[in-house]
Design an enzyme around this catalytic site. Structure first.
Site, PDB file in Angstrom:
ATOM      1  N   ASP A  70     -10.534   3.992   4.913  1.00 19.62           N
ATOM      2  CA  ASP A  70     -10.721   2.550   4.755  1.00 19.62           C
ATOM      3  C   ASP A  70     -12.139   2.133   5.125  1.00 19.62           C
ATOM      4  O   ASP A  70     -12.487   0.951   5.062  1.00 19.62           O
ATOM      5  CB  ASP A  70      -9.704   1.797   5.622  1.00 19.62           C
ATOM      6  CG  ASP A  70      -9.430   0.382   5.120  1.00 19.62           C
ATOM      7  OD1 ASP A  70      -9.671   0.118   3.933  1.00 19.62           O
ATOM      8  OD2 ASP A  70      -8.964  -0.448   5.913  1.00 19.62           O
ATOM      9  N   LYS A  94       0.823  -1.207   0.000  1.00 22.63           N
ATOM     10  CA  LYS A  94       0.000   0.000   0.000  1.00 22.63           C
ATOM     11  C   LYS A  94       0.855   1.255   0.000  1.00 22.63           C
ATOM     12  O   LYS A  94       0.554   2.230  -0.708  1.00 22.63           O
ATOM     13  CB  LYS A  94      -0.936  -0.027   1.215  1.00 22.63           C
ATOM     14  CG  LYS A  94      -2.010  -1.102   1.103  1.00 22.63           C
ATOM     15  CD  LYS A  94      -2.711  -1.363   2.422  1.00 22.63           C
ATOM     16  CE  LYS A  94      -3.699  -2.518   2.293  1.00 22.63           C
ATOM     17  NZ  LYS A  94      -4.309  -2.903   3.582  1.00 22.63           N
ATOM     18  N   GLN A 150      -4.024  -1.408   9.960  1.00 25.58           N
ATOM     19  CA  GLN A 150      -3.963  -2.727   9.330  1.00 25.58           C
ATOM     20  C   GLN A 150      -4.626  -3.773  10.225  1.00 25.58           C
ATOM     21  O   GLN A 150      -4.323  -3.880  11.400  1.00 25.58           O
ATOM     22  CB  GLN A 150      -2.511  -3.114   9.049  1.00 25.58           C
ATOM     23  CG  GLN A 150      -2.354  -4.441   8.341  1.00 25.58           C
ATOM     24  CD  GLN A 150      -2.979  -4.460   6.957  1.00 25.58           C
ATOM     25  OE1 GLN A 150      -2.894  -3.493   6.219  1.00 25.58           O
ATOM     26  NE2 GLN A 150      -3.598  -5.570   6.603  1.00 25.58           N
TER      27      GLN A 150
END
Length: 278
Positions: free
Chosen positions: A121, A54, A98
């Site tokens: 996200d 990413k 994450q």
């Protein structure tokens, strides 16, 4: 006739090219570049690989990155303090925590510490509510990427019989909410679902997000269906591709279907946040 392949790699590349051009134009006008912060707790090798990927994609598109790696012994309190500081930082446009975090950490509390305008996200309850209501905001990255693929291939969601297999908080649940908000009649299946085959066989749009190779045999696929395989384990998807490709109208390959669009959507939403911050 074999199904037409849904090319997520191509759409992701086009999306990243567009992002890079927009960022380049903004920087030439004197704006700071968009910045995404990644937060990783612990040493899980797969998580480190995902974060590196990413970060590389973000930097290639001209975004600035800030990587925060915390030890596996990190407490919930320390993680919350870290995320709250990033949320308050005016130079940060998006925050990615994450998943998963170590078991001693309250992951939901950590997600909720992300400021809503930096939740690129789509993991907070605020974002989920907005997805369910169809009222805008940031989509969960993978579900948002799936919707972009469907739009690119002119799949009309209004009134479609959709079946989502998998109820994970990062993919299955938010995707079901998004599909319903876009007019689909959505059935959400999970480990307790009785006679999964009967649900799959009636799906005009099937999305599987379990991570169990071979879960769905090709013979279950309704002729002419759209098949989105978002499961991934050891290089394979949930759906028997060889069987499904002979019955479906559209199908995602694994890899090369859903995966590339996750990062593209994450970065695109970071740029959306940047527009409101500069």
């Amino acid at each position: 006739m074999p199904a037409r392949l849904i090319d997520g790699t191509k759409l992701a590349a086009e999306t990243l090219d567009r992002i890079a051009e927009e960022v380049r134009a903004g920087v030439e006008q004197g704006l700071r570049p968009p910045c995404i912060a990644t937060v990783l707790v612990g040493g899980d090798p797969a998580s480190h690989t995902y974060v590196r990927m990413k970060v590389r994609r973000a930097q290639a598109a001209g975004l600035a990155t800030r990587r925060v790696d915390l030890p596996a012994t990190t407490t919930t309190e320390r993680l919350l303090t870290t995320i709250e500081a990033l949320s308050a930082d005016p130079e940060i446009d998006g925050i990615l925590l994450q998943h998963p975090v170590p078991p001693q950490v309250d992951e939901r509390a950590a997600f909720e510490a992300i400021a809503a305008d930096k939740d690129v996200d789509g993991v907070t309850l605020t974002s989920f509510a907005r997805m369910a209501e169809g009222s805008g905001g940031f989509s969960s990255a993978t579900p948002g990427g799936i919707l972009r693929l469907l739009a690119e291939y002119d799949v009309d969601l209004e009134g479609i019989e959709a079946v989502v297999v998998g109820q994970g908080p990062i993919l299955g649940r938010p995707l079901s909410a998004l599909l319903t908000a876009h007019g689909a009649t959505t059935t959400s299946c999970h480990v307790l679902t009785k006679d999964l085959r009967s649900h799959v066989e009636r799906a005009e749009l099937l999305v599987s997000a379990v991570g169990l190779p071979g879960l769905i045999p090709g013979e279950w696929i309704r002729p002419g269906a759209v098949v989105i395989d978002a499961g991934y384990s050891h290089g394979k998807g949930d759906v028997d591709f060889d069987g499904a490709v002979e019955r479906a109208a559209l199908i995602t390959p694994v890899p090369g279907g859903v995966g590339p669009m996750t990062i593209a959507t994450l970065l695109d939403q970071t740029v959306q946040a940047w527009r409101t911050h500069v």
